[in-house]
Design an enzyme around this catalytic site. Structure first.
Site, PDB file in Angstrom:
ATOM      1  N   PRO A 224       4.302   1.481  69.875  1.00 34.07           N
ATOM      2  CA  PRO A 224       3.763   2.831  70.078  1.00 34.07           C
ATOM      3  C   PRO A 224       3.672   3.203  71.559  1.00 34.07           C
ATOM      4  CG  PRO A 224       2.538   1.712  68.375  1.00 34.07           C
ATOM      5  CD  PRO A 224       3.461   0.685  68.981  1.00 34.07           C
ATOM      6  N   CYS A 225       4.021   4.453  71.827  1.00 36.81           N
ATOM      7  CA  CYS A 225       4.142   4.897  73.223  1.00 36.81           C
ATOM      8  C   CYS A 225       3.017   5.827  73.670  1.00 36.81           C
ATOM      9  CB  CYS A 225       5.474   5.619  73.413  1.00 36.81           C
ATOM     10  SG  CYS A 225       5.604   7.153  72.471  1.00 36.81           S
ATOM     11  N   GLN A 226       2.132   6.222  72.765  1.00 37.43           N
ATOM     12  CA  GLN A 226       1.157   7.266  73.091  1.00 37.43           C
ATOM     13  C   GLN A 226       0.351   6.966  74.345  1.00 37.43           C
ATOM     14  OE1 GLN A 226       1.659   5.869  70.114  1.00 37.43           O
ATOM     15  NE2 GLN A 226       1.475   7.349  68.465  1.00 37.43           N
TER      16      GLN A 226
ATOM     17  N   LEU B 169       1.293   5.228  76.872  1.00 38.54           N
ATOM     18  CA  LEU B 169       2.168   5.067  78.041  1.00 38.54           C
ATOM     19  C   LEU B 169       2.784   6.387  78.478  1.00 38.54           C
ATOM     20  CD1 LEU B 169       3.979   1.879  76.762  1.00 38.54           C
ATOM     21  CD2 LEU B 169       2.335   1.980  78.637  1.00 38.54           C
ATOM     22  N   SER B 170       2.851   7.335  77.576  1.00 33.88           N
ATOM     23  CA  SER B 170       3.498   8.609  77.841  1.00 33.88           C
ATOM     24  C   SER B 170       2.774   9.392  78.933  1.00 33.88           C
ATOM     25  CB  SER B 170       3.531   9.439  76.557  1.00 33.88           C
ATOM     26  OG  SER B 170       4.005  10.736  76.823  1.00 33.88           O
TER      27      SER B 170
END
Length: 166
Positions: A70-72, A74-75
């Site tokens: 999941p990238c949330q 890091l975005s």
């Protein structure tokens, strides 16, 4: 035949390598709607719900593990909690699975914000985790989907970690 395991499968991305002759051995995806899509396109492939509950005890060893954790967190559009965030921190669970299964290759994908998260320290952590897991050759690159036949800009960091040393 080369075997492939997929963590954080979504509705399948890396599994497209099956078209090149790889066999998808298992998929791990927590979202029920995404699992229904996976079942329709990959019937008979074992599905697991949560990366926190899988490992050597219930996953077949594979040659290649693919994941885009999941990238949330890091975005650049998010709160930037980084790898310590609740969702992006699941990267560490994927690394645990890699250490348990010891594949020859790992393919990892995430948002470009990974490179700047916590002034680059999170990406240094990613590289260190792969190194300490046994990878000896690690390379990465940012790719944009618009240059691969899609009508959208979608930049992603792709990392390949070679555990075989060749």
């Amino acid at each position: 035949m080369i075997t492939l395991g997929s963590l954080f499968s979504g509705v399948a991305g890396f599994e497209g390598m099956a078209d090149a002759g790889m066999r998808v051995a298992w998929q791990v995806e927590i979202d029920p709607a995404a699992r229904r899509v996976l079942e329709r396109h990959y019937p008979g492939v074992p599905k697991h719900k949560d990366v926190r509950t899988v490992g050597k005890h219930n996953l077949e060893p594979v040659d290649v593990i693919c994941f885009g954790s999941p990238c949330q967190d890091l975005s650049v559009a998010g709160k930037r909690a980084g790898l310590e965030g609740e969702r992006s921190g699941l990267f560490h669970e994927a690394i645990r699975v890699v250490r348990e299964l010891r594949p020859a290759i790992v393919l990892f994908e995430n948002v470009p914000g990974l490179l700047s998260s916590h002034d680059g320290r999170d990406f240094a952590t990613v590289l260190g985790e792969f190194w300490h897991s046994g990878a000896r050759d690690i390379c990465w690159r940012i790719c944009d989907a618009q240059y691969f036949g899609l009508a959208q800009r979608r930049k992603r960091v792709f990392l390949v970690a070679d555990f075989g040393g060749e």
